[in-house]
Design a protein around this motif. Structure first.
Motif, mmCIF file in Angstrom:
data_model
loop_
_atom_site.group_PDB
_atom_site.id
_atom_site.type_symbol
_atom_site.label_atom_id
_atom_site.label_comp_id
_atom_site.label_asym_id
_atom_site.label_seq_id
_atom_site.Cartn_x
_atom_site.Cartn_y
_atom_site.Cartn_z
ATOM 1 N N TYR A 132 8.129 -1.657 5.864
ATOM 2 C CA TYR A 132 7.899 -0.531 4.957
ATOM 3 C C TYR A 132 9.149 -0.248 4.144
ATOM 4 O O TYR A 132 10.268 -0.643 4.501
ATOM 5 C CB TYR A 132 7.473 0.715 5.732
ATOM 6 N N TRP A 186 0.858 -1.186 0.000
ATOM 7 C CA TRP A 186 0.000 0.000 0.000
ATOM 8 C C TRP A 186 0.892 1.233 0.000
ATOM 9 O O TRP A 186 1.866 1.313 0.757
ATOM 10 C CB TRP A 186 -0.885 0.041 1.247
ATOM 11 N N LEU A 187 0.557 2.203 -0.823
ATOM 12 C CA LEU A 187 1.353 3.420 -0.926
ATOM 13 C C LEU A 187 0.713 4.529 -0.092
ATOM 14 O O LEU A 187 -0.450 4.887 -0.287
ATOM 15 C CB LEU A 187 1.445 3.865 -2.395
ATOM 16 N N GLU A 188 1.472 5.064 0.856
ATOM 17 C CA GLU A 188 1.040 6.188 1.679
ATOM 18 C C GLU A 188 2.082 7.293 1.567
ATOM 19 O O GLU A 188 3.117 7.250 2.232
ATOM 20 C CB GLU A 188 0.860 5.768 3.143
ATOM 21 N N GLY A 189 1.822 8.259 0.693
ATOM 22 C CA GLY A 189 2.822 9.290 0.420
ATOM 23 C C GLY A 189 4.017 8.673 -0.257
ATOM 24 O O GLY A 189 3.895 8.062 -1.320
ATOM 25 N N ARG A 237 5.893 6.409 1.340
ATOM 26 C CA ARG A 237 6.175 5.184 2.093
ATOM 27 C C ARG A 237 5.295 4.049 1.571
ATOM 28 O O ARG A 237 4.081 4.195 1.427
ATOM 29 C CB ARG A 237 5.941 5.387 3.589
ATOM 30 N N VAL A 238 5.930 2.915 1.291
ATOM 31 C CA VAL A 238 5.208 1.716 0.873
ATOM 32 C C VAL A 238 5.119 0.780 2.079
ATOM 33 O O VAL A 238 6.149 0.327 2.596
ATOM 34 C CB VAL A 238 5.923 1.000 -0.285
ATOM 35 N N LEU A 239 3.910 0.535 2.546
ATOM 36 C CA LEU A 239 3.691 -0.459 3.588
ATOM 37 C C LEU A 239 3.460 -1.806 2.909
ATOM 38 O O LEU A 239 2.791 -1.879 1.879
ATOM 39 C CB LEU A 239 2.472 -0.087 4.439
ATOM 40 N N TYR A 240 4.007 -2.851 3.472
ATOM 41 C CA TYR A 240 3.859 -4.147 2.807
ATOM 42 C C TYR A 240 3.769 -5.281 3.822
ATOM 43 O O TYR A 240 4.186 -5.159 4.981
ATOM 44 C CB TYR A 240 5.034 -4.406 1.861
ATOM 45 N N ASP A 253 10.711 3.268 2.284
ATOM 46 C CA ASP A 253 10.588 4.691 1.990
ATOM 47 C C ASP A 253 11.253 4.993 0.661
ATOM 48 O O ASP A 253 12.323 4.464 0.336
ATOM 49 C CB ASP A 253 11.254 5.525 3.089
#
Length: 244
Positions: A234, A211-214, A216-219, A236
């Motif tokens: 994550y 998931w892309l948040e700004g 930062r990719v959370l995975y 960055d």
């Protein structure tokens, strides 16, 4: 891992690791990339072939950022160990990995490697040793712990068979993020955090959700066959392509 009553905490925390020179070549870079699945489904994948081949020569091969995780191999698994911390190096398990990339790694280099002890956490039956580092295919990248190849040693550690290296799982996950989010550009990766939650058996299918948040990719990475989450964290990024 060891009886915590036998730990000499002051001695452990005072230990200074010797500086080492880590030298690698284009061949090491290619072996690592193939070991974490590059070009596994498509040998001419335009996003991943650059990790194994370049038409202008091996000096132009690009390096996956997780290759940096190899630089500190051996500091706690070689014969010298850590004074004041008795443990069986064959039963070591990776708990977490953090990597910060200041600039793209060259395909060939000799690096001055400095490792410091960042902390020691008593976990009862085991202990967590934090290392802060500066500066049967995946095993060729240098991690020869028999836990990943010897069925008898795996059973001693409580596993039904040898398990996959945690850093190999991390390499698979970050490679997927680079392909899907970074449009194949490894140079926009700034830093990486991975927490190893559960073991993976060789041959199991890894699925990485992201998931892309700004920037930062959370995975999280799951094993398809058992539907269990084995890795999370994550990545960055320095920036994003205009198409995202």
């Amino acid at each position: 891992m060891a009886d915590s009553s036998r730990f000499d905490f002051e001695r452990v925390l005072a230990h200074k690791f010797p500086e080492k020179i880590y030298t690698y070549t284009e061949r090491d870079v290619v072996i690592y990339a193939l070991g974490v699945g590059a070009c596994g489904r498509n040998p001419v994948d335009t996003d991943e072939l650059k990790y194994a081949y370049h038409e202008s020569g091996p000096q132009f091969i690009q390096v996956l950022p997780t290759f940096a995780s190899l630089f500190s191999l051996g500091y706690v698994t070689d014969g010298s160990g850590v004074p004041g911390l008795p443990y069986d190096k064959r039963l070591l398990l990776h708990g977490q990995q953090y990597i910060e990339i200041y600039k793209p790694l060259p395909p060939k280099a000799s690096l001055q490697n400095e490792v410091t002890l960042a902390g020691l956490h008593d976990k009862g039956k085991a202990a967590i040793l934090e290392l802060e580092t500066k500066a049967l295919l995946y095993r060729l990248s240098g991690d020869y712990n028999p836990l990943h190849s010897d069925p008898k040693m795996a059973q001693v550690a409580g596993f039904s068979r040898p398990i996959l290296h945690g850093l190999c799982t991390l390499g698979f996950a970050v490679r997927a993020i680079i392909k899907c989010i970074c449009k194949g550009d490894p140079h926009i990766v700034k830093n990486i955090l991975g927490r190893f939650l559960l073991h993976v058996y060789p041959g199991e299918t890894l699925i990485t959700e992201m998931w892309l948040e700004g920037l930062r990719v959370l995975y999280q990475t799951k094993v398809k066959e058992r539907n269990r989450t084995v890795l999370s964290g994550y990545v960055d990024l320095r920036g994003l392509t205009s198409s995202l």
